[in-house]
Each structure stands twice: as C-alpha cells, then as structure tokens.
Design a protein around this motif. Structure first.
Motif, PDB file in Angstrom:
ATOM      1  N   TYR A 775       0.837  -1.214   0.000  1.00  0.00           N
ATOM      2  CA  TYR A 775       0.000   0.000   0.000  1.00  0.00           C
ATOM      3  C   TYR A 775       0.864   1.254   0.000  1.00  0.00           C
ATOM      4  O   TYR A 775       0.582   2.233  -0.699  1.00  0.00           O
ATOM      5  CB  TYR A 775      -0.928   0.000   1.212  1.00  0.00           C
ATOM      6  CG  TYR A 775      -2.196  -0.787   1.015  1.00  0.00           C
ATOM      7  CD1 TYR A 775      -3.034  -0.560  -0.072  1.00  0.00           C
ATOM      8  CD2 TYR A 775      -2.562  -1.780   1.927  1.00  0.00           C
ATOM      9  CE1 TYR A 775      -4.195  -1.286  -0.248  1.00  0.00           C
ATOM     10  CE2 TYR A 775      -3.738  -2.515   1.768  1.00  0.00           C
ATOM     11  CZ  TYR A 775      -4.538  -2.262   0.671  1.00  0.00           C
ATOM     12  OH  TYR A 775      -5.702  -2.978   0.489  1.00  0.00           O
ATOM     13  N   ARG A 776       1.934   1.228   0.779  1.00  0.00           N
ATOM     14  CA  ARG A 776       2.803   2.409   0.818  1.00  0.00           C
ATOM     15  C   ARG A 776       3.491   2.616  -0.536  1.00  0.00           C
ATOM     16  O   ARG A 776       3.673   3.748  -0.988  1.00  0.00           O
ATOM     17  CB  ARG A 776       3.837   2.251   1.949  1.00  0.00           C
ATOM     18  CG  ARG A 776       3.191   2.241   3.337  1.00  0.00           C
ATOM     19  CD  ARG A 776       4.214   2.143   4.462  1.00  0.00           C
ATOM     20  NE  ARG A 776       3.558   1.881   5.731  1.00  0.00           N
ATOM     21  CZ  ARG A 776       2.946   2.802   6.484  1.00  0.00           C
ATOM     22  NH1 ARG A 776       2.936   4.064   6.074  1.00  0.00           N
ATOM     23  NH2 ARG A 776       2.382   2.467   7.628  1.00  0.00           N
ATOM     24  N   ILE A 779       0.929   4.150  -2.902  1.00  0.00           N
ATOM     25  CA  ILE A 779       0.699   5.579  -2.652  1.00  0.00           C
ATOM     26  C   ILE A 779       1.876   6.407  -3.156  1.00  0.00           C
ATOM     27  O   ILE A 779       1.702   7.466  -3.771  1.00  0.00           O
ATOM     28  CB  ILE A 779       0.450   5.800  -1.146  1.00  0.00           C
ATOM     29  CG1 ILE A 779      -0.923   5.249  -0.768  1.00  0.00           C
ATOM     30  CG2 ILE A 779       0.563   7.283  -0.794  1.00  0.00           C
ATOM     31  CD1 ILE A 779      -1.175   5.187   0.727  1.00  0.00           C
ATOM     32  N   HIS A 795      -5.222   5.555  -0.927  1.00  0.00           N
ATOM     33  CA  HIS A 795      -5.351   5.992   0.471  1.00  0.00           C
ATOM     34  C   HIS A 795      -6.580   5.368   1.124  1.00  0.00           C
ATOM     35  O   HIS A 795      -6.531   4.948   2.302  1.00  0.00           O
ATOM     36  CB  HIS A 795      -5.449   7.525   0.538  1.00  0.00           C
ATOM     37  CG  HIS A 795      -4.138   8.236   0.414  1.00  0.00           C
ATOM     38  ND1 HIS A 795      -3.168   8.181   1.394  1.00  0.00           N
ATOM     39  CD2 HIS A 795      -3.629   9.042  -0.566  1.00  0.00           C
ATOM     40  CE1 HIS A 795      -2.127   8.913   1.037  1.00  0.00           C
ATOM     41  NE2 HIS A 795      -2.374   9.447  -0.158  1.00  0.00           N
ATOM     42  N   PHE A 798      -5.954   1.595   1.790  1.00  0.00           N
ATOM     43  CA  PHE A 798      -4.987   1.457   2.883  1.00  0.00           C
ATOM     44  C   PHE A 798      -5.649   1.811   4.212  1.00  0.00           C
ATOM     45  O   PHE A 798      -5.479   1.112   5.223  1.00  0.00           O
ATOM     46  CB  PHE A 798      -3.786   2.347   2.616  1.00  0.00           C
ATOM     47  CG  PHE A 798      -2.602   2.077   3.527  1.00  0.00           C
ATOM     48  CD1 PHE A 798      -2.423   0.841   4.132  1.00  0.00           C
ATOM     49  CD2 PHE A 798      -1.648   3.067   3.761  1.00  0.00           C
ATOM     50  CE1 PHE A 798      -1.312   0.589   4.964  1.00  0.00           C
ATOM     51  CE2 PHE A 798      -0.547   2.830   4.579  1.00  0.00           C
ATOM     52  CZ  PHE A 798      -0.390   1.592   5.183  1.00  0.00           C
ATOM     53  N   GLY A 799      -6.432   2.896   4.214  1.00  0.00           N
ATOM     54  CA  GLY A 799      -7.131   3.282   5.438  1.00  0.00           C
ATOM     55  C   GLY A 799      -8.110   2.216   5.888  1.00  0.00           C
ATOM     56  O   GLY A 799      -8.219   1.917   7.101  1.00  0.00           O
ATOM     57  N   GLU A 810      -3.471   5.776  12.373  1.00  0.00           N
ATOM     58  CA  GLU A 810      -2.952   5.921  11.017  1.00  0.00           C
ATOM     59  C   GLU A 810      -4.064   5.753   9.989  1.00  0.00           C
ATOM     60  O   GLU A 810      -4.067   6.383   8.931  1.00  0.00           O
ATOM     61  CB  GLU A 810      -1.838   4.904  10.754  1.00  0.00           C
ATOM     62  CG  GLU A 810      -1.109   5.200   9.439  1.00  0.00           C
ATOM     63  CD  GLU A 810       0.135   4.341   9.239  1.00  0.00           C
ATOM     64  OE1 GLU A 810       0.833   4.572   8.239  1.00  0.00           O
ATOM     65  OE2 GLU A 810       0.387   3.451  10.080  1.00  0.00           O
ATOM     66  N   HIS A 814      -5.056   8.338   6.647  1.00  0.00           N
ATOM     67  CA  HIS A 814      -5.233   7.979   5.226  1.00  0.00           C
ATOM     68  C   HIS A 814      -6.680   8.155   4.787  1.00  0.00           C
ATOM     69  O   HIS A 814      -6.947   8.611   3.663  1.00  0.00           O
ATOM     70  CB  HIS A 814      -4.773   6.544   5.003  1.00  0.00           C
ATOM     71  CG  HIS A 814      -3.273   6.393   4.996  1.00  0.00           C
ATOM     72  ND1 HIS A 814      -2.489   6.768   3.935  1.00  0.00           N
ATOM     73  CD2 HIS A 814      -2.422   5.942   5.960  1.00  0.00           C
ATOM     74  CE1 HIS A 814      -1.214   6.547   4.210  1.00  0.00           C
ATOM     75  NE2 HIS A 814      -1.138   6.045   5.441  1.00  0.00           N
ATOM     76  N   THR A 817      -7.262  11.836   4.289  1.00  0.00           N
ATOM     77  CA  THR A 817      -6.662  12.259   3.027  1.00  0.00           C
ATOM     78  C   THR A 817      -7.526  11.839   1.840  1.00  0.00           C
ATOM     79  O   THR A 817      -7.783  12.632   0.925  1.00  0.00           O
ATOM     80  CB  THR A 817      -5.249  11.653   2.873  1.00  0.00           C
ATOM     81  OG1 THR A 817      -4.420  12.145   3.928  1.00  0.00           O
ATOM     82  CG2 THR A 817      -4.639  12.026   1.526  1.00  0.00           C
TER      83      THR A 817
END
Length: 923
Positions: A775-776, A779, A795, A798-799, A810, A814, A817
């Motif tokens: 996921y990172r 992004i 985002h 992932f969130g 965290e 995300h 965002t």
C-alpha cells in the motif's frame, strides 16, 4: 385576432388570421433582438408561398433575404445557400479566416481544401449574425423541399443554433425534410368551409348549385389553389350540374391536371418556351431567350397569344406556381426535353457556370458519351473541392452511366462509391462498389472495390464482418500500394480491437501485420504503431513495448492528413504502455489537428479519446466541458456517438441515478447496434460506480464482463475493479485471476502508473506485512502520476485495511486524506465510502460538497464557455469551438456572470477551479 385577420385579408390572405398572427409575433421577437425559426409546411397550393410573402411584406425596417429551392438544381451543391447569402458576401471579411475561407470555397470564390459542411454552417451563422448587428434580418426560403442537400444541411445546422441574434429564418416546404426535423413548424391546411366558399364565390361569376359548391370545397379540402384552378377546368354547364367533377385523385395531381389543360391550349412555340424555362433553374431571361433562339423560338412567336398567366417574364422568369414547372417538364416528350437541355448547355458559359452546363449536357444525352462523362467527372471534382460531397456523388454516378470504356467506368464507379459513402448514402455506395467490381479490368481495381466494400461495412456499424474484409483488402493491396495497405491494416486492427470482432480476427490481423516487410526509408509513426500493435497480440506486451514506446514519441509529430485517415486507431498507444502523462497528448494534438483541418465529423472521436484521460486525472470540470463540446459536434454532424466519457465521468462522480440510467441505455442501444465497444465502456463504468458505492456484488459481474471485451484498453483497466470487488465479496478465484492478468499487462511497463496500480491490487490480496509495504508503494508511485482518483483510492484502501488491522490513528490519516481528495475531485460515492470508514474509527465527519461551489450551478455548455473564456479565448473563437455565434456566446456569458456573482471575464479565474497543468485544456 379580428384585427390580425383583417390585416391578412388586406394582404390577400383570406382566412389566414392565426397564421399571420404567428408570423407577426415572429417578426416582433426579432425586432427586439431575439432569433426565430419556422418551417411552414403543407400540401402544394395550400398557401405557403403567400404566407412567406406576407412575412416579407410585414418586415418593414428589416433586411429581407430570399431564396427558392429549384428541383433541377438539387444536385448543385450550395445553390440555394448561395442565393440566400449572395447579398451578404461583401461582409465576408468580417468573419474569422477559417469561416471566411470556407464560404469562399463553397461559393467558388477561391480554391483550397474542401471544408466540412459544419464549418460552412458555422460561417453562415456568423455571417447572418454579423449582418443583423445593425438591422434585424429575415431570411425566407421557399420550396425548401427542393433545396440541394448541402444547403439543406447547412440551413438546418444554422436554424438549430440561432438564439440571441436578430435573425428570423422562415422556410416553406411541402413536407418535413430530414434536415429540418425538430425545428418549430407551422402546418398550413386547407381553408375552413366558410372561407373556402367565400374564395370560390369571389372567382366564380355564374351561379353554381350549393351542393356542387359543397362538393368542390370538400374534394379540394379547402386548398386555395385547387379552388382557383379547378373552376377553370370545367365548363359552366358541367360545373352547374356537377357531372364534370374529377374523380378521386391526389390533390397535387388535380391541380397539375388543371395546369396541363391550360398548357395544352397554348401555341407550340409558347409551350416550348415554357419547357425551356422549366429546364433552366436560374430564371435568367437572357439565357432562356438565347436557348429559345437556337430552337427557332422568338418572342414574337412565343408570346403572340400570351402564356395564360402561367409564366412571367421580367427581370427573372417566374412560374405562377412550382406545380406549373412540374407539369410543363413532366408532360414534355423525352426528345423535346433533351433538345432543350442541349440548347441550354450550348448557351451556358463554360467558364462562369461549368457545372450547370455539364448537368444540362448529361440531361441531353441519351446514350453513353465519353465527353459528357468527362465533363461530369470534372464537375464532381469542383463540387468536392467546394465541400459538396453529395453533389460530387451525384455527378459521378451520372458520369458512370455515360462512360463508354469499361476500365474508365470502373475507376469512376470507385470514385462514385467513395463520394457516396462520404455523403452518407450507404446503399448508393454499395451499388457503385459492386459495379466497379463487375467492370474492373485489373486486379488493382477489384481490390479497391473490395476495400471500399470493407469501409462501407465498417461505416454501417461495428460488426464481425468489417475487420476481416479490411484484412483481406489490405493483403491484396500489398503488391500495388504498400502505404494504402498499411493504413488499411491499422484500420482493420482498430475495427477489431475497438469494435465487435472476436479475438481470432484480431489475432489474424496482427499476424499479417507482423509479417509485413520493413518499410523503406525507416519506420514512420504508422509503421511503429503497426509493429507495436501486432506484437502486442502475437508475442505479448514485453515484445511490443519497444515499438509502442517509439510510436508514442513519433505520434507527437505527424502529418495531419495522414493522421486523419488512421489516427483514431493510434490514440491508445500511451494507455497500452501505462504512460499517464503522455496519454492525453496524442488526442489533444489530434483535436487541434482535426479542428484546424475542418474535419469536424471526426472531432467527437478525439474529444472522447481526450475526455477519458482527463476524467481519470480527476479534472471533472474539464471533462464535463469536453462532453458538452462532443455533444455540440455530434448534434451538428448528426452522427450519434457512444457516451464513453460521460459514462466514466458520471460513474466516477458517483451519481447513481444518472449513471445507472445511462449505463442501462448504452448497454441496450450499443448492444442492439453491435457496438460492443460501447457495451464494454458501460460495464466498466458500472464497475467503477458500484465499487464506489461499496456494492461489490454488482461491481464484480460488470467488471468481469468488461475484461472479456475485445477492447484491449478498457479490458485492462477493468482488472483492478475485478480485484477490488472480488476481494470484498470473498471470490478469491476471480481476484487471483484478475491479478494475474493485471500483472501480465502492467509488470512489463516500468511506469509509476502500472506499478502503482499493481502494488495496490497485490496489497488487497496479501498478508499483513506485505500488504502494508505494498500500500505504501502504491501511494508513493501513484503520487507521482497525474491520476489523483487512483491515488485517493489507494489511500482509501490502505485506510480501510489499517482500520480492520486496528491501527485507527494511522487509518484516520489515510481515510481523511482520501476523503478530502474525493471531495475536492467531486467523487461523491467514494467520498461517502471514506466518510463511513472515518466514522467507524470514531471520528466525526460532516458531509461536504465538492469545491466547485457556485460553478456547480452552471450548465454543461456554460461551464465549457466559462473555461474557454478563462483560458483566454475570444467570443468568436469560442463560437467556432461550440458552433455558436459570438452574440450567443455573449448571451451565455451574461448568464454565467450572474450565476457566479461576477462582472468581468478577469474574475472567472477565481470563480472556477484552476486549470489543470498536466494536459491541454478542452479548448
């Protein structure tokens, strides 16, 4: 109303009070700066011309332009339009250069590339608007059913776009023609019984039994001309007893019979003079008398006993009624008609009017004649140069019939097939292509006939036949014309990959393309596209990438005329190699090239090709403007387009009701017509819509249906939708299969778009530690692209994953965002999905509207105009883009200012979303 009626009666229009009242209202509206259009239609003799004359006489203080459609001029392109616009040609210099040149070209005032009729229509709209600046303008066209097709199309185009000009366009026609459908209309019927009896009494000087009068009125249905003419036809004694009344017949036939009886009573030379006038459409007395002299007819012999009021000879030669012309011409012997046309051809100036002379020669010729056929061929070339494609087709069809040599007849039949196809006459094009095949004297001619048939089949609608027909033609063309063969291969590939052909057809075409010899002098853009497309299907993406990447670069600089032939099939190159920043470039340049070339009928294809990447980048205002512009062009051209950009845009916006209705309608309509590309786009839009709404059970089958499409681009873009929907519904088989297909498509392309989407989808199906890293990565990579919606979705996913992994802090970051991005873009469904996830983390989130604010109140067309003004275009430039007059643009701009609460063009920059920097704007 009574006063109006008296006014109409004073003008000689008994019983036409309501009709005159409507025309008075039309004139009054134009006097105060509005535009009006009216099609006055009804049977012959019912009084349409009298009403048009009434309008002209009522337009005091206005400028009145007149034109009349003439049956024998229907094959001469822009003949009626030239009549109408001739008094305004001194104002041509006031028009923008492309429009000025278009009118000069179609009116034979200059040479040059033939303009599309839509550019001509825009030029006429601007010309009328300019002419009405100081004085309101009334344009009257009588006998519109006999306008040449080019004039009818242009005037229909103009009529639909008059809005804020002081212009009225009134057309009289026997029936509603295809080019005038949907315009405001007035049906003129027969007089009511009382008025019909009054008219009959006014012209009957003997007593007629009441029952006979009633029968006259009933059988003529109150038609004024029929009442006036039928009483001439019958002797008083027969009329009084009722025994001589005509039996059932068509009303025009009855009136024409009355005229025929009067014609037969004229002297022979008088009848011949009438026939010359009927065959000569311009009404030029000098020309008519010169032709008459060649046939031994003089004024003394022709006019000794008069013409019984059937013909007026003054500055122009005018028949009492169009039915007189029809009666004269139709009743003449064939040899007399040919003799008259030959005389007219001999006295028509070959330099000043070569096309009318050629048409007269053709009408005078009974047997094949090469010299006349050649004249017609040259006339077709001139018509084509003026943009009169329908006229060119008519000239060429007649030329074919008069050609002696079979080889030459085959060549002319091929040209006639091509012109007929471009004129939209599919059946005539097919007949000419078949004739060319039958008459062909060489293999090259037979191959070209087959190629034309392939283009005809493709033009008739996406289907399984066209790609293979084009493939066969391309293969047979190779020994004769390799450049034409290569272009044909690409069109065949495009029709297979974007149309309805199965994958076997695409594979066969690709194999043939792969086996082409290397081009002499090094590969051009066309050659690189062919190589890349072929290898993509036969050897896979890794093998195709080098050629496709070179093609992507080569397409930045290409000859416009070449690109217009096959460019639509090359717009997918950047998408196939996952180059997001290059993806809008080719269609954006194509839009400008097509517009500059005046090929407006091609424009919606490229606007769609641009609208998709603009939508994917999240620039919804610009995408909406492109949709509005595509709609304007499609409406102008009359060519229906599948709503690809609108489908994707409404789905991404999450407008469920609007999107679902559009998706369902597209699947039904495109499926019924065999346009499976449209069906695939609709399924893809449905997948995006329902993933946004978190209705994964509906998203999955739609996405799977898209992946089975022959459209290589949409089918690859649907794979991430399958992975997401399948992962959420627990269908591991579908999810893994889609991920494998996505890896095949994206992994060889080392771009941030490809690798970012792939990482996001892998994360959905991965265990904890791997998912976090993926996921990172997604992004980070998607953050370097122009695809803001894809980044926001990364985002969001992932969130959602972090929340389920109980990493709430965290997750909130995300999800917040994602929510902020979705709101700013305008993706309502995805924003709501992110908001619900945020609520589940314990955060309070209020629903917010996107940042468009006041600009949301603008219509699609107003948005388009506002964006073009913001980008610095003038009103005439905007009008040229949107097929509006500058005054109509100004009228819309005043409404835009009011809605946005601003007062100047300079303030638009702050009132609208900022212009995207990643690609050219919609203008």
């Amino acid at each position: 109303m009574a006063q109006r009626k008296r006014g109409s009666e004073n003008a000689g229009l008994l019983g036409r009070g309501p009709e005159c009242d409507l025309l008075d209202q039309l004139i009054a509206a134009v006097r105060v700066g509005e535009s009006r259009v009216l099609v006055v239609h009804g049977a012959p003799g019912v009084g349409k011309s009298a009403l048009l004359d009434y309008a002209g006489s009522s337009a005091t203080g206005m400028r009145v332009l007149r034109a009349v459609g003439v049956e024998s001029e229907m094959e001469l392109a822009f003949a009626t339009l030239h009549q109408l616009c001739a008094p305004l040609l001194d104002r041509l210099e006031n028009l923008p250069e492309p429009q000025r040149d278009a009118l000069k070209t179609v009116f034979g005032m200059r040479g040059g590339t033939p303009p599309e009729r839509f550019l001509v229509g825009l030029a006429v709209l601007s010309l009328l608007s300019d002419a009405s600046e100081g004085t309101p303008l009334l344009c009257v066209v009588d006998d519109a059913q006999w306008m040449d097709r080019a004039s009818a199309q242009v005037l229909g185009f103009v009529a639909r776009r008059l809005l804020a000009e002081s212009v009225a366009l009134v057309l009289g026609s026997r029936q509603r023609s295809q080019d005038l459908l949907g315009l405001p209309e007035l049906e003129v019927t027969g007089l009511n019984a009382a008025d019909a009896h009054a008219l009959l009494a006014s012209v009957t000087h003997v007593r007629i039994d009441q029952q006979i009068r009633d029968r006259f009125v009933a059988e003529t249905r109150g038609n004024p001309l029929a009442l006036l003419e039928l009483r001439r036809e019958l002797a008083v004694t027969r009329t009084a007893g009722g025994f001589g009344l005509l039996d059932a017949d068509t009303l025009p036939g009855r009136i024409e019979q009355s005229f025929l009886a009067r014609i037969e009573g004229l002297a022979e030379h008088t009848r011949l003079l009438l026939l010359i006038a009927a065959a000569e459409p311009v009404g030029d007395p000098s020309l008519i008398w010169r032709a008459a002299e060649r046939l031994g007819v003089t004024p003394a012999t022709a006019l000794a006993s008069g013409t019984d009021g059937l013909l007026e000879l003054d500055v122009r030669v005018i028949f009492r009624h169009p039915l007189v012309r029809s009666a004269v011409y139709g009743s003449a012997k064939e040899e007399d008609r040919r003799a008259v046309h030959l005389a007219l051809a001999e006295v028509t100036d070959v330099q000043a009017d070569p096309d009318r002379r050629a048409w007269h020669l053709a009408s005078a010729t009974a047997a094949p004649d090469e010299s006349v056929a050649a004249e017609l061929e040259r006339s077709a070339g001139r018509a084509q140069a003026r943009g009169g494609v329908a006229a060119a087709a008519a000239f060429l069809q007649r030329s074919v019939a008069l050609t002696v040599d079979t080889s030459r007849r085959a060549e002319r039949a091929l040209a006639a097939a091509d012109a007929s196809l471009r004129a939209g006459d599919i059946e005539a094009a097919r007949r000419c292509a078949d004739l060319a095949d039958q008459e062909a004297q060489s293999e090259f001619q037979r191959v070209r006939a087959d190629l034309t048939r392939g283009h005809i089949t493709f033009a008739a609608g996406f289907n399984n036949e066209a790609p293979l027909m084009l493939l066969a033609a391309a293969q047979r063309l190779e020994p004769f014309d390799m450049d034409l063969a290569r272009e044909t291969y690409l069109v065949a590939w495009g029709s297979a990959s974007f149309g309805a052909a199965n994958r076997d057809s695409l594979l066969a075409i690709s194999r043939a393309m792969r086996d082409l010899p290397a081009p002499e002098g090094g590969p051009r853009a066309l050659d690189l596209v062919l190589e890349g497309y072929a290898l993509l299907i036969t050897d896979g993406r890794s093998a195709a990438l080098p050629a496709l990447r070179k093609a992507k670069t080569a397409l930045t600089d290409y000859p416009v005329q070449d690109f217009l032939k096959w460019g639509w099939a090359a717009c997918g190159v950047s998408a196939l190699v996952w180059e997001d920043r290059f993806m809008p470039g080719t269609p954006a340049r194509a839009v400008e090239a097509v517009r500059a070339a005046g090929a407006l009928s091609e424009l919606p294809i490229y606007l769609h090709a641009l609208g998709i990447p603009v939508s994917l980048s999240g620039e919804f205002a610009a995408a909406s403007a492109l949709v509005a512009q595509s709609d304007a062009v499609a409406d102008a051209t009359g060519v229906p387009m599948t709503q690809h950009t609108r489908l994707l845009l409404t789905a991404m916006q999450g407008k469920e009701d609007e999107a679902a209705a559009l998706i369902a309608a597209t699947i039904e309509e495109a499926g019924a017509s065999g346009q499976l590309n449209g069906v695939a786009s609709a399924h893809w839009a449905a997948a995006v819509l329902y993933n946004g709404l978190a209705r994964y059970g509906l998203a999955l089958p739609a996405a799977l249906a898209t992946t089975r499409s022959a459209n290589l681009i949409v089918s690859q873009w649907a794979l991430p939708e399958v992975v997401e929907a399948a992962a959420r519904t627990g269908d591991d088989t579908a999810a893994r299969g889609a991920l494998e297909g996505l890896a095949d498509a994206a992994e060889p392309c080392d771009t941030d778009w490809a690798q970012g989407i792939l990482a996001r989808c892998r994360a959905l199906l991965s265990a904890d530690d791997a998912a976090d890293d993926l996921y990172r990565e997604a992004i980070e990579r998607l953050g370097r692209t122009i695809l803001r919606p894809e980044l926001a979705r990364a985002h969001l996913l992932f969130g959602e994953w972090l929340r389920r992994d109980r990493q709430r802090a965290e997750a909130r970051a995300h999800l917040r965002t994602a929510y902020e991005m979705f709101v700013s873009i305008g993706m309502e469904a995805f924003a709501e999905r992110a908001r619900r996830e945020l609520l589940a983390t314990g955060e309070t989130v209020r629903k917010r509207k996107n940042g468009a604010s006041a600009s949301e109140e603008l219509t699609a067309q107003e948005t388009q105009i506002a964006l073009l003004v913001r980008d610095g275009l003038s009103n005439p430039e905007i009008g040229a883009r949107l097929f509006l007059s500058p005054r109509t643009v100004e009228w819309h701009l005043r409404k835009i200012f009011a809605k946005l609460g601003i007062s100047s063009r300079r303030e638009l920059g702050d009132a609208l979303p900022p212009a995207p920097a990643a690609f050219p704007g919609p203008g």
